[in-house]
Design a protein around this motif. Structure first.
Motif, short mmCIF file in Angstrom:
data_model
loop_
_atom_site.label_atom_id
_atom_site.label_comp_id
_atom_site.label_asym_id
_atom_site.label_seq_id
_atom_site.Cartn_x
_atom_site.Cartn_y
_atom_site.Cartn_z
N ALA A 168 0.84 -1.20 0.00
CA ALA A 168 0.00 0.00 0.00
C ALA A 168 0.86 1.24 0.00
N GLN A 169 2.01 1.15 0.70
CA GLN A 169 2.89 2.31 0.77
C GLN A 169 3.51 2.62 -0.58
N VAL A 170 3.84 1.54 -1.36
CA VAL A 170 4.60 1.74 -2.60
C VAL A 170 3.72 1.70 -3.83
N ARG A 171 2.42 1.71 -3.66
CA ARG A 171 1.52 1.69 -4.81
C ARG A 171 1.87 2.82 -5.77
N GLY A 172 2.02 2.50 -7.03
CA GLY A 172 2.43 3.49 -8.02
C GLY A 172 1.32 4.48 -8.33
N PRO A 173 1.66 5.54 -9.08
CA PRO A 173 0.67 6.55 -9.42
C PRO A 173 -0.38 6.03 -10.41
N ILE A 174 -1.53 6.64 -10.38
CA ILE A 174 -2.58 6.34 -11.36
C ILE A 174 -2.32 7.23 -12.57
N TRP A 210 -11.58 5.28 -5.89
CA TRP A 210 -11.65 5.33 -4.42
C TRP A 210 -10.34 5.80 -3.79
N GLN A 211 -9.23 5.69 -4.56
CA GLN A 211 -7.93 6.10 -4.03
C GLN A 211 -7.72 7.62 -4.08
N VAL A 212 -8.59 8.30 -4.80
CA VAL A 212 -8.36 9.73 -5.09
C VAL A 212 -9.37 10.58 -4.34
N ARG A 213 -8.89 11.68 -3.79
CA ARG A 213 -9.76 12.62 -3.09
C ARG A 213 -9.20 14.03 -3.27
N PRO A 214 -9.99 15.07 -3.02
CA PRO A 214 -9.48 16.45 -3.13
C PRO A 214 -8.22 16.64 -2.29
N GLU A 271 -0.51 12.09 -13.86
CA GLU A 271 -0.21 11.06 -12.87
C GLU A 271 -0.77 11.51 -11.53
N ILE A 272 -1.65 10.68 -10.98
CA ILE A 272 -2.25 10.95 -9.67
C ILE A 272 -1.47 10.15 -8.65
N HIS A 273 -0.78 10.84 -7.77
CA HIS A 273 0.14 10.17 -6.86
C HIS A 273 -0.58 9.67 -5.61
N ASN A 274 -0.15 8.49 -5.19
CA ASN A 274 -0.73 7.88 -4.00
C ASN A 274 -0.37 8.69 -2.78
N GLN A 275 -1.37 9.10 -2.01
CA GLN A 275 -1.10 9.95 -0.84
C GLN A 275 -0.29 9.24 0.23
N GLN A 276 -0.47 7.93 0.36
CA GLN A 276 0.30 7.19 1.36
C GLN A 276 1.78 7.20 1.02
N ALA A 277 2.07 7.12 -0.29
CA ALA A 277 3.47 7.12 -0.70
C ALA A 277 4.06 8.52 -0.62
#
Length: 287
Positions: free
Chosen positions: A21-27, A211-215, A278-284
């Motif tokens: 979950a930490q290293v999930r790549g960008p969308i 679901w991974q993306v939010r404002p 590219e939408i970056h994962n907030q956890q990463a």
């Protein structure tokens, strides 16, 4: 022994899931489109004649720059009168001097009666006291008149301001609809300004990733067309964040619309340019 082994395996699975979950790549979203964020129509709030245009088509303006001067001679004259009244304190200074004199006369009469009983009649004393009290009230009245004059000056200034039309934002003049000498009505558009400091970018996220993306989710973008990117050249990546993730699902594409904002520091991005986002994962991004 077996329970310990099961616990160890579960711990490894949980740890592995946490790391993934930490290293999930960008969308990555292709075929996103840039749009203008701030497009302002500059209009008048007064019916008046244009006496001066400070702008030309294509001019770059800063916020609060004077753009258009309308004919406000009557408002200007009213302001000058109000300004003169606001700076005139003769009435107040006269009231203060008169009050000082009245108070002295009253105090002298009392003192004289103390030294020589009956030197001034009680009626005279009462008249002098009334005169002194009246002069106190005249000072208060003069103060109020001066305060009212200050307020009238501010009101006159507010009436004058609409005849000076200033830039509501920094940007570029993209349209001018009126010329010097023409009359405008309240609400009538005179010019249009576009701000290029930030650009909106719009695209669609697959439903299984929405679901991974939010404002507030950080994004970066690059121009989809290589030749266009080479021509612009100075900046290959633009950064910003998500502003909106739509609450409605597109049934045909099974995707969700999103809107983001990109900083346009060079001013080279234009509406309609296709972007790869590219939408970056907030956890990463924020461990």
């Amino acid at each position: 022994m077996i329970p310990r082994l099961i616990i160890a395996i579960l711990a490894v699975v949980v740890f592995t899931g946490s790391v993934s979950a930490q290293v999930r790549g960008p969308i990555v979203i292709d075929r996103c489109v840039l749009k203008i964020r701030d497009h302002i129509e500059v209009s008048s709030t007064r019916a008046a004649r244009i006496v001066e245009l400070k702008i030309r088509l294509g001019n770059l303006v800063q916020k609060d720059d004077l753009l258009i001067q309308l004919d406000g001679e009557i408002a200007q004259a009213n302001f000058q009168v109000a300004l003169q009244n606001a700076t005139n304190n003769v009435e107040f200074r006269y009231a203060v001097k008169a009050n000082e004199l009245s108070q002295k006369e009253y105090q002298r009469a009392i003192q004289l009666n103390e030294e020589i009983p009956g030197a001034r009649s009680q009626a005279e004393i009462e008249q002098l006291r009334l005169k002194a009290e009246r002069s106190d009230l005249q000072v208060e009245q003069a103060q109020q008149h001066h305060q009212i004059a200050q307020i009238n000056r501010e009101l006159a200034l507010l009436e004058l301001k609409p005849y000076r039309i200033i830039a509501p934002i920094s940007g570029q003049i993209v349209e001018i609809h009126k010329r010097v000498g023409e009359y405008v009505q309240p609400g009538e558009v005179i010019a249009e300004i576009v701000s290029m400091e930030e650009m909106l970018v719009e695209g669609y996220i697959p439903l299984n990733k929405a679901w991974q993306v939010r404002p507030g989710t950080p994004i970066s973008g690059s121009i989809s067309l290589p030749k266009l990117a080479e021509n612009i050249g100075q900046r290959t990546s633009y950064h910003g964040q998500i502003l909106l993730v739509d609450s409605t699902i597109d049934d045909l594409s099974q995707s969700v619309r999103f809107v983001g904002v990109l900083e346009n520091e060079t001013g080279l991005l234009r509406a309609g340019i296709p972007m790869r986002i590219e939408i970056h994962n907030q956890q990463a991004a924020h461990p």
